[in-house]
Motif scaffolding. Structure first.
Motif, PDB file in Angstrom:
ATOM      1  N   PRO A 145     -16.908  -4.880  -9.818  1.00  0.00           N
ATOM      2  CA  PRO A 145     -18.020  -5.221  -9.220  1.00  0.00           C
ATOM      3  C   PRO A 145     -18.744  -4.213  -8.297  1.00  0.00           C
ATOM      4  CG  PRO A 145     -16.206  -6.281  -8.144  1.00  0.00           C
ATOM      5  CD  PRO A 145     -15.591  -5.529  -9.145  1.00  0.00           C
ATOM      6  N   GLN A 146     -20.043  -4.319  -8.190  1.00  0.00           N
ATOM      7  CA  GLN A 146     -20.641  -3.102  -7.598  1.00  0.00           C
ATOM      8  C   GLN A 146     -20.563  -3.612  -6.094  1.00  0.00           C
ATOM      9  OE1 GLN A 146     -22.315  -0.749  -9.041  1.00  0.00           O
ATOM     10  NE2 GLN A 146     -21.693  -1.420 -11.163  1.00  0.00           N
ATOM     11  N   ASP A 147     -20.667  -2.508  -5.435  1.00  0.00           N
ATOM     12  CA  ASP A 147     -20.351  -2.544  -3.828  1.00  0.00           C
ATOM     13  C   ASP A 147     -21.754  -2.763  -3.139  1.00  0.00           C
ATOM     14  OD1 ASP A 147     -21.579  -0.081  -3.814  1.00  0.00           O
ATOM     15  OD2 ASP A 147     -19.771   0.851  -3.311  1.00  0.00           O
ATOM     16  N   LYS A 148     -21.619  -3.120  -1.780  1.00  0.00           N
ATOM     17  CA  LYS A 148     -22.864  -3.254  -1.035  1.00  0.00           C
ATOM     18  C   LYS A 148     -23.671  -1.984  -0.982  1.00  0.00           C
ATOM     19  CE  LYS A 148     -21.400  -7.179   0.563  1.00  0.00           C
ATOM     20  NZ  LYS A 148     -21.764  -8.400  -0.240  1.00  0.00           N
ATOM     21  N   GLY A 149     -23.113  -0.959  -1.127  1.00  0.00           N
ATOM     22  CA  GLY A 149     -23.869   0.461  -0.766  1.00  0.00           C
ATOM     23  C   GLY A 149     -25.072   0.325  -2.005  1.00  0.00           C
ATOM     24  N   ASP A 150     -24.720  -0.278  -3.394  1.00  0.00           N
ATOM     25  CA  ASP A 150     -25.553  -0.102  -4.386  1.00  0.00           C
ATOM     26  C   ASP A 150     -26.722  -1.095  -4.173  1.00  0.00           C
ATOM     27  OD1 ASP A 150     -24.156   1.613  -5.907  1.00  0.00           O
ATOM     28  OD2 ASP A 150     -23.125   0.257  -7.005  1.00  0.00           O
ATOM     29  N   ASP A 151     -26.463  -2.095  -3.605  1.00  0.00           N
ATOM     30  CA  ASP A 151     -27.584  -3.163  -3.163  1.00  0.00           C
ATOM     31  C   ASP A 151     -28.632  -2.457  -2.018  1.00  0.00           C
ATOM     32  OD1 ASP A 151     -26.320  -4.971  -4.615  1.00  0.00           O
ATOM     33  OD2 ASP A 151     -25.335  -6.131  -3.131  1.00  0.00           O
ATOM     34  N   THR A 152     -28.037  -1.875  -1.213  1.00  0.00           N
ATOM     35  CA  THR A 152     -28.917  -0.946  -0.153  1.00  0.00           C
ATOM     36  C   THR A 152     -29.770  -0.001  -1.087  1.00  0.00           C
ATOM     37  OG1 THR A 152     -27.260  -1.335   1.383  1.00  0.00           O
ATOM     38  CG2 THR A 152     -28.837   0.175   1.748  1.00  0.00           C
ATOM     39  N   GLN A 153     -29.217   0.836  -1.841  1.00  0.00           N
ATOM     40  CA  GLN A 153     -29.925   1.687  -2.597  1.00  0.00           C
ATOM     41  C   GLN A 153     -31.071   0.960  -3.403  1.00  0.00           C
ATOM     42  OE1 GLN A 153     -26.938   3.980  -4.730  1.00  0.00           O
ATOM     43  NE2 GLN A 153     -26.287   5.110  -2.989  1.00  0.00           N
ATOM     44  N   LEU A 154     -30.492   0.168  -4.150  1.00  0.00           N
ATOM     45  CA  LEU A 154     -31.598  -0.822  -4.962  1.00  0.00           C
ATOM     46  C   LEU A 154     -32.649  -1.232  -4.158  1.00  0.00           C
ATOM     47  CD1 LEU A 154     -32.181  -1.883  -7.779  1.00  0.00           C
ATOM     48  CD2 LEU A 154     -30.821  -3.962  -7.241  1.00  0.00           C
ATOM     49  N   ALA A 155     -32.369  -1.825  -2.979  1.00  0.00           N
ATOM     50  CA  ALA A 155     -33.521  -2.243  -2.062  1.00  0.00           C
ATOM     51  C   ALA A 155     -34.489  -0.978  -1.651  1.00  0.00           C
ATOM     52  CB  ALA A 155     -32.797  -2.861  -0.611  1.00  0.00           C
ATOM     53  N   ALA A 156     -33.859   0.025  -1.355  1.00  0.00           N
ATOM     54  CA  ALA A 156     -34.527   1.268  -0.856  1.00  0.00           C
ATOM     55  C   ALA A 156     -35.517   1.588  -2.122  1.00  0.00           C
ATOM     56  CB  ALA A 156     -33.826   2.418  -0.432  1.00  0.00           C
ATOM     57  N   LEU A 157     -34.840   1.605  -3.460  1.00  0.00           N
ATOM     58  CA  LEU A 157     -35.875   2.068  -4.416  1.00  0.00           C
ATOM     59  C   LEU A 157     -36.685   0.956  -4.914  1.00  0.00           C
ATOM     60  CD1 LEU A 157     -32.585   3.204  -6.965  1.00  0.00           C
ATOM     61  CD2 LEU A 157     -34.668   4.729  -6.184  1.00  0.00           C
ATOM     62  N   ARG A 158     -36.643  -0.049  -4.818  1.00  0.00           N
ATOM     63  CA  ARG A 158     -37.660  -1.184  -4.691  1.00  0.00           C
ATOM     64  C   ARG A 158     -38.736  -0.868  -4.027  1.00  0.00           C
ATOM     65  NH1 ARG A 158     -33.865  -6.183  -6.492  1.00  0.00           N
ATOM     66  NH2 ARG A 158     -33.633  -5.690  -8.548  1.00  0.00           N
ATOM     67  N   ALA A 159     -38.520  -0.715  -2.608  1.00  0.00           N
ATOM     68  CA  ALA A 159     -39.519  -0.374  -1.644  1.00  0.00           C
ATOM     69  C   ALA A 159     -40.335   1.087  -1.906  1.00  0.00           C
ATOM     70  CB  ALA A 159     -38.635  -0.082  -0.209  1.00  0.00           C
ATOM     71  N   ILE A 160     -39.526   2.056  -2.525  1.00  0.00           N
ATOM     72  CA  ILE A 160     -40.217   3.002  -2.781  1.00  0.00           C
ATOM     73  C   ILE A 160     -41.062   2.883  -4.149  1.00  0.00           C
ATOM     74  CG2 ILE A 160     -39.876   5.498  -4.063  1.00  0.00           C
ATOM     75  CD1 ILE A 160     -37.238   5.695  -2.390  1.00  0.00           C
ATOM     76  N   GLU A 161     -40.592   1.961  -4.742  1.00  0.00           N
ATOM     77  CA  GLU A 161     -41.609   1.745  -6.389  1.00  0.00           C
ATOM     78  C   GLU A 161     -42.635   0.955  -5.519  1.00  0.00           C
ATOM     79  OE1 GLU A 161     -40.675  -0.370 -10.520  1.00  0.00           O
ATOM     80  OE2 GLU A 161     -39.640  -1.288  -8.808  1.00  0.00           O
ATOM     81  N   ALA A 162     -42.604   0.010  -4.512  1.00  0.00           N
ATOM     82  CA  ALA A 162     -43.780  -0.685  -4.289  1.00  0.00           C
ATOM     83  C   ALA A 162     -44.753   0.074  -3.570  1.00  0.00           C
ATOM     84  CB  ALA A 162     -43.283  -1.841  -3.203  1.00  0.00           C
ATOM     85  N   LYS A 163     -44.313   1.432  -2.611  1.00  0.00           N
ATOM     86  CA  LYS A 163     -45.178   2.215  -2.125  1.00  0.00           C
ATOM     87  C   LYS A 163     -45.969   2.988  -3.155  1.00  0.00           C
ATOM     88  CE  LYS A 163     -44.685   1.377   2.290  1.00  0.00           C
ATOM     89  NZ  LYS A 163     -45.761   0.751   2.953  1.00  0.00           N
ATOM     90  N   LEU A 164     -45.065   3.508  -4.139  1.00  0.00           N
ATOM     91  CA  LEU A 164     -45.735   4.214  -5.322  1.00  0.00           C
ATOM     92  C   LEU A 164     -46.761   3.547  -5.861  1.00  0.00           C
ATOM     93  CD1 LEU A 164     -42.916   6.299  -6.715  1.00  0.00           C
ATOM     94  CD2 LEU A 164     -44.574   7.053  -5.497  1.00  0.00           C
ATOM     95  N   GLY A 165     -46.663   2.174  -6.062  1.00  0.00           N
ATOM     96  CA  GLY A 165     -47.848   1.299  -6.695  1.00  0.00           C
ATOM     97  C   GLY A 165     -48.913   1.226  -5.770  1.00  0.00           C
ATOM     98  N   GLU A 166     -48.670   1.179  -4.490  1.00  0.00           N
ATOM     99  CA  GLU A 166     -49.866   1.127  -3.636  1.00  0.00           C
ATOM    100  C   GLU A 166     -50.533   2.369  -3.546  1.00  0.00           C
ATOM    101  OE1 GLU A 166     -48.573   0.106   0.431  1.00  0.00           O
ATOM    102  OE2 GLU A 166     -47.321  -1.539  -0.176  1.00  0.00           O
TER     103      GLU A 166
END
Length: 175
Positions: A145-166
């Protein structure tokens, strides 16, 4: 192989010592310059070198990587992350069989010449079982199973994606 806190240490066959003496000595004899060196090699230098080389051989399978260490004057240590291992090839030719030895060759993803992907392990006792242990550890790591660090990285990548969309939207509005 011994268990040590989820680490497995491979044991090397002592017959690797005469194999190395013969292999290097025969290689020396293939050249005219090497023949006198081969004589000195076979008279004792080779046995001394092989004994010290054998004492420093080390291979450890950890929970996330495989580490191999060798050398006398110059120590070489190679580490391969288990997730990069594509295949482990078992090689056993007539000369290796004569010395009751085999070689494990590692193929890794995204490798380049001279890197850990070229790693060959010769002389491991019960190499087939060690190969199976490596492949099992690799599969267990892939299905863990994926660890908590991957969830944090995924959230950061989604925030970056949202900013790039803006940013993209603002650029479209300016045109």
């Amino acid at each position: 192989m011994t268990d040590n806190n989820a680490n497995f240490h491979a044991q090397f066959n002592p017959l690797i010592k005469p194999f190395l003496v013969m292999k290097i000595g025969v290689t020396m004899m293939c050249t005219i310059v090497g023949i006198p060196l081969a004589i000195v090699w076979f008279l004792g230098v080779g046995r001394w070198w092989a004994r010290h080389y054998f004492e420093r051989l080390e291979c450890q399978l950890g929970p996330r990587s495989l580490r191999y260490r060798k050398g006398i004057l110059v120590t070489t240590e190679k580490t391969i992350p288990l997730e990069n291992i594509q295949d482990v090839t078992f090689i056993e030719g007539p000369i290796l069989r004569r010395f009751d030895l085999s070689t494990l060759k590692f193929e890794t993803a995204g490798h380049s010449a001279g890197q850990a992907s070229d790693m060959h392990l010769t002389g491991i006792i019960d190499a087939q079982a060690f190969r199976a242990r490596i492949m099992g550890a690799r599969e267990a790591l892939r299905h863990a199973p994926q660890d908590k660090g991957d969830d944090t990285q995924l959230a950061a990548l989604r925030a970056i994606e949202a900013k790039l969309g803006e940013i993209a939207e603002l650029l479209r509005q300016k045109q």
